[in-house]
Design a protein around this motif. Structure first.
Motif, PDB file in Angstrom:
ATOM      1  N   GLY A  34     -52.452  79.024  43.510  1.00  0.00           N
ATOM      2  CA  GLY A  34     -52.079  78.732  42.134  1.00  0.00           C
ATOM      3  C   GLY A  34     -53.255  78.394  41.230  1.00  0.00           C
ATOM      4  N   ILE A  35     -54.421  78.139  41.800  1.00  0.00           N
ATOM      5  CA  ILE A  35     -55.603  77.805  40.999  1.00  0.00           C
ATOM      6  C   ILE A  35     -56.354  79.087  40.679  1.00  0.00           C
ATOM      7  CG2 ILE A  35     -57.832  76.613  41.015  1.00  0.00           C
ATOM      8  CD1 ILE A  35     -56.524  74.426  42.677  1.00  0.00           C
ATOM      9  N   GLY A  36     -56.591  79.319  39.402  1.00  0.00           N
ATOM     10  CA  GLY A  36     -57.350  80.486  38.971  1.00  0.00           C
ATOM     11  C   GLY A  36     -56.594  81.796  39.038  1.00  0.00           C
ATOM     12  N   ASP A  37     -55.259  81.730  39.015  1.00  0.00           N
ATOM     13  CA  ASP A  37     -54.467  82.962  39.107  1.00  0.00           C
ATOM     14  C   ASP A  37     -54.106  83.553  37.746  1.00  0.00           C
ATOM     15  OD1 ASP A  37     -52.607  81.139  38.266  1.00  0.00           O
ATOM     16  OD2 ASP A  37     -51.169  81.510  39.876  1.00  0.00           O
ATOM     17  N   GLY A  38     -54.546  82.910  36.650  1.00  0.00           N
ATOM     18  CA  GLY A  38     -54.301  83.449  35.322  1.00  0.00           C
ATOM     19  C   GLY A  38     -53.006  82.993  34.676  1.00  0.00           C
ATOM     20  N   THR A  39     -52.219  82.176  35.355  1.00  0.00           N
ATOM     21  CA  THR A  39     -50.972  81.701  34.756  1.00  0.00           C
ATOM     22  C   THR A  39     -51.232  80.422  33.960  1.00  0.00           C
ATOM     23  OG1 THR A  39     -50.398  80.438  36.736  1.00  0.00           O
ATOM     24  CG2 THR A  39     -49.529  82.668  36.569  1.00  0.00           C
ATOM     25  N   THR A  40     -50.423  80.218  32.937  1.00  0.00           N
ATOM     26  CA  THR A  40     -50.543  79.037  32.102  1.00  0.00           C
ATOM     27  C   THR A  40     -50.054  77.818  32.867  1.00  0.00           C
ATOM     28  OG1 THR A  40     -50.168  80.394  30.166  1.00  0.00           O
ATOM     29  CG2 THR A  40     -49.865  78.036  29.894  1.00  0.00           C
ATOM     30  N   LYS A  41     -50.802  76.725  32.726  1.00  0.00           N
ATOM     31  CA  LYS A  41     -50.465  75.489  33.421  1.00  0.00           C
ATOM     32  C   LYS A  41     -50.413  74.336  32.425  1.00  0.00           C
ATOM     33  CE  LYS A  41     -52.841  77.284  37.431  1.00  0.00           C
ATOM     34  NZ  LYS A  41     -52.896  78.629  36.903  1.00  0.00           N
ATOM     35  N   GLY A  84     -49.831  86.460  20.922  1.00  0.00           N
ATOM     36  CA  GLY A  84     -49.317  87.619  21.629  1.00  0.00           C
ATOM     37  C   GLY A  84     -47.965  87.379  22.240  1.00  0.00           C
ATOM     38  N   ALA A  85     -47.654  88.183  23.271  1.00  0.00           N
ATOM     39  CA  ALA A  85     -46.324  88.214  23.861  1.00  0.00           C
ATOM     40  C   ALA A  85     -46.030  87.033  24.775  1.00  0.00           C
ATOM     41  CB  ALA A  85     -46.138  89.514  24.634  1.00  0.00           C
ATOM     42  N   GLY A  86     -47.037  86.436  25.379  1.00  0.00           N
ATOM     43  CA  GLY A  86     -46.786  85.344  26.305  1.00  0.00           C
ATOM     44  C   GLY A  86     -48.046  84.552  26.567  1.00  0.00           C
ATOM     45  N   PRO A  87     -47.925  83.431  27.274  1.00  0.00           N
ATOM     46  CA  PRO A  87     -49.069  82.550  27.460  1.00  0.00           C
ATOM     47  C   PRO A  87     -50.015  82.938  28.601  1.00  0.00           C
ATOM     48  CG  PRO A  87     -47.130  81.580  28.431  1.00  0.00           C
ATOM     49  CD  PRO A  87     -46.687  82.859  27.773  1.00  0.00           C
ATOM     50  N   ASP A  88     -49.563  83.768  29.534  1.00  0.00           N
ATOM     51  CA  ASP A  88     -50.371  84.068  30.707  1.00  0.00           C
ATOM     52  C   ASP A  88     -51.460  85.087  30.407  1.00  0.00           C
ATOM     53  OD1 ASP A  88     -48.803  82.322  32.088  1.00  0.00           O
ATOM     54  OD2 ASP A  88     -47.591  83.866  33.054  1.00  0.00           O
ATOM     55  N   GLU A  89     -52.467  85.129  31.272  1.00  0.00           N
ATOM     56  CA  GLU A  89     -53.603  86.030  31.103  1.00  0.00           C
ATOM     57  C   GLU A  89     -53.185  87.499  31.091  1.00  0.00           C
ATOM     58  OE1 GLU A  89     -56.936  86.084  34.004  1.00  0.00           O
ATOM     59  OE2 GLU A  89     -57.618  84.365  32.851  1.00  0.00           O
ATOM     60  N   ASP A  90     -52.165  87.860  31.869  1.00  0.00           N
ATOM     61  CA  ASP A  90     -51.722  89.246  31.966  1.00  0.00           C
ATOM     62  C   ASP A  90     -50.830  89.683  30.801  1.00  0.00           C
ATOM     63  OD1 ASP A  90     -53.100  89.424  34.318  1.00  0.00           O
ATOM     64  OD2 ASP A  90     -51.346  89.076  35.583  1.00  0.00           O
ATOM     65  N   ASP A  91     -50.348  88.731  30.003  1.00  0.00           N
ATOM     66  CA  ASP A  91     -49.472  89.063  28.876  1.00  0.00           C
ATOM     67  C   ASP A  91     -50.278  89.683  27.741  1.00  0.00           C
ATOM     68  OD1 ASP A  91     -47.337  87.991  30.253  1.00  0.00           O
ATOM     69  OD2 ASP A  91     -47.578  86.004  29.377  1.00  0.00           O
ATOM     70  N   TRP A  92     -49.619  90.584  27.004  1.00  0.00           N
ATOM     71  CA  TRP A  92     -50.261  91.266  25.893  1.00  0.00           C
ATOM     72  C   TRP A  92     -50.606  90.260  24.803  1.00  0.00           C
ATOM     73  CZ3 TRP A  92     -49.483  91.839  20.720  1.00  0.00           C
ATOM     74  CH2 TRP A  92     -50.193  92.857  20.102  1.00  0.00           C
ATOM     75  N   GLY A  93     -51.810  90.354  24.235  1.00  0.00           N
ATOM     76  CA  GLY A  93     -52.188  89.481  23.136  1.00  0.00           C
ATOM     77  C   GLY A  93     -53.690  89.355  23.000  1.00  0.00           C
ATOM     78  N   VAL A  94     -54.093  88.444  22.148  1.00  0.00           N
ATOM     79  CA  VAL A  94     -55.508  88.182  21.877  1.00  0.00           C
ATOM     80  C   VAL A  94     -55.781  86.713  22.153  1.00  0.00           C
ATOM     81  CG1 VAL A  94     -57.296  88.137  20.098  1.00  0.00           C
ATOM     82  CG2 VAL A  94     -55.622  89.986  20.123  1.00  0.00           C
ATOM     83  N   ASP A  95     -56.804  86.437  22.978  1.00  0.00           N
ATOM     84  CA  ASP A  95     -57.243  85.072  23.248  1.00  0.00           C
ATOM     85  C   ASP A  95     -58.392  84.729  22.325  1.00  0.00           C
ATOM     86  OD1 ASP A  95     -55.489  84.722  25.355  1.00  0.00           O
ATOM     87  OD2 ASP A  95     -56.943  85.288  26.883  1.00  0.00           O
ATOM     88  N   VAL A  96     -58.317  83.570  21.694  1.00  0.00           N
ATOM     89  CA  VAL A  96     -59.430  83.040  20.916  1.00  0.00           C
ATOM     90  C   VAL A  96     -59.818  81.738  21.595  1.00  0.00           C
ATOM     91  CG1 VAL A  96     -60.208  82.231  18.666  1.00  0.00           C
ATOM     92  CG2 VAL A  96     -58.518  84.062  18.804  1.00  0.00           C
ATOM     93  N   ARG A  97     -61.022  81.696  22.138  1.00  0.00           N
ATOM     94  CA  ARG A  97     -61.479  80.529  22.888  1.00  0.00           C
ATOM     95  C   ARG A  97     -62.664  79.897  22.193  1.00  0.00           C
ATOM     96  NH1 ARG A  97     -60.992  82.835  29.065  1.00  0.00           N
ATOM     97  NH2 ARG A  97     -58.813  83.440  28.864  1.00  0.00           N
ATOM     98  N   PHE A  98     -62.684  78.583  22.235  1.00  0.00           N
ATOM     99  CA  PHE A  98     -63.764  77.807  21.640  1.00  0.00           C
ATOM    100  C   PHE A  98     -64.502  77.114  22.764  1.00  0.00           C
ATOM    101  CE2 PHE A  98     -60.128  77.978  18.818  1.00  0.00           C
ATOM    102  CZ  PHE A  98     -60.696  78.528  17.676  1.00  0.00           C
ATOM    103  N   ALA A  99     -65.809  77.200  22.746  1.00  0.00           N
ATOM    104  CA  ALA A  99     -66.600  76.581  23.806  1.00  0.00           C
ATOM    105  C   ALA A  99     -67.827  75.928  23.195  1.00  0.00           C
ATOM    106  CB  ALA A  99     -67.031  77.625  24.835  1.00  0.00           C
ATOM    107  N   ALA A 100     -68.182  74.785  23.726  1.00  0.00           N
ATOM    108  CA  ALA A 100     -69.396  74.087  23.291  1.00  0.00           C
ATOM    109  C   ALA A 100     -70.373  74.116  24.458  1.00  0.00           C
ATOM    110  CB  ALA A 100     -69.072  72.662  22.902  1.00  0.00           C
ATOM    111  N   ARG A 101     -71.598  74.501  24.159  1.00  0.00           N
ATOM    112  CA  ARG A 101     -72.624  74.530  25.198  1.00  0.00           C
ATOM    113  C   ARG A 101     -73.962  74.208  24.544  1.00  0.00           C
ATOM    114  NH1 ARG A 101     -72.785  77.862  30.231  1.00  0.00           N
ATOM    115  NH2 ARG A 101     -74.826  77.424  31.051  1.00  0.00           N
ATOM    116  N   GLY A 102     -74.614  73.194  25.077  1.00  0.00           N
ATOM    117  CA  GLY A 102     -75.924  72.838  24.569  1.00  0.00           C
ATOM    118  C   GLY A 102     -75.913  72.367  23.116  1.00  0.00           C
ATOM    119  N   GLY A 103     -74.829  71.740  22.680  1.00  0.00           N
ATOM    120  CA  GLY A 103     -74.754  71.229  21.330  1.00  0.00           C
ATOM    121  C   GLY A 103     -74.308  72.255  20.297  1.00  0.00           C
TER     122      GLY A 103
END
Length: 110
Positions: A34-41, A84-103
């Motif tokens: 269940g860890i790292g399988d792409g499903t929403t948790k 998109g269509a659903g929350p999981d990685e395999d569902d159709w849609g667009v992910d917008v991710r925000f990440a902070a690294r090194g300030g």
């Protein structure tokens, strides 16, 4: 599915994840399907602590290693939203991710 909890040490500011409730004997980051399988948790718990030793600093000071199946040091964390269509990685849609690294903050569209 195993329950993962995040910790951040108040002094060194390192972040690490711990399997606090394994879903079975010897289950963890390396063995739980269940860890790292792409499903929403559920959003995991996040605690700032001074009493729990930081595994990265403890390994540097004493020369010990930690069990990678039960504990993982976090290099960086990010958050985002999915359109998109659903929350999981395999569902159709667009992910917008925000990440902070090194300030610096960045936005990634996947």
């Amino acid at each position: 599915m195993c329950v993962v909890t995040y910790f951040q040490h108040k002094d060194c500011r390192h972040i690490w994840a711990v399997v606090t409730e394994p879903c079975g004997p010897w289950m963890g980051f390396s063995t739980c399907r269940g860890i790292g399988d792409g499903t929403t948790k559920q959003t995991p718990s996040f605690y700032r602590t001074k009493t729990r030793p930081c595994p990265r600093c403890a390994a540097d000071m004493v020369g010990r290693t930690y069990d990678g199946n039960a504990v993982r040091v976090v290099d960086r964390m990010g958050w985002g939203v999915k359109f998109g269509a659903g929350p999981d990685e395999d569902d159709w849609g667009v992910d917008v991710r925000f990440a902070a690294r090194g300030g610096a903050c960045g936005c990634v569209v996947l």
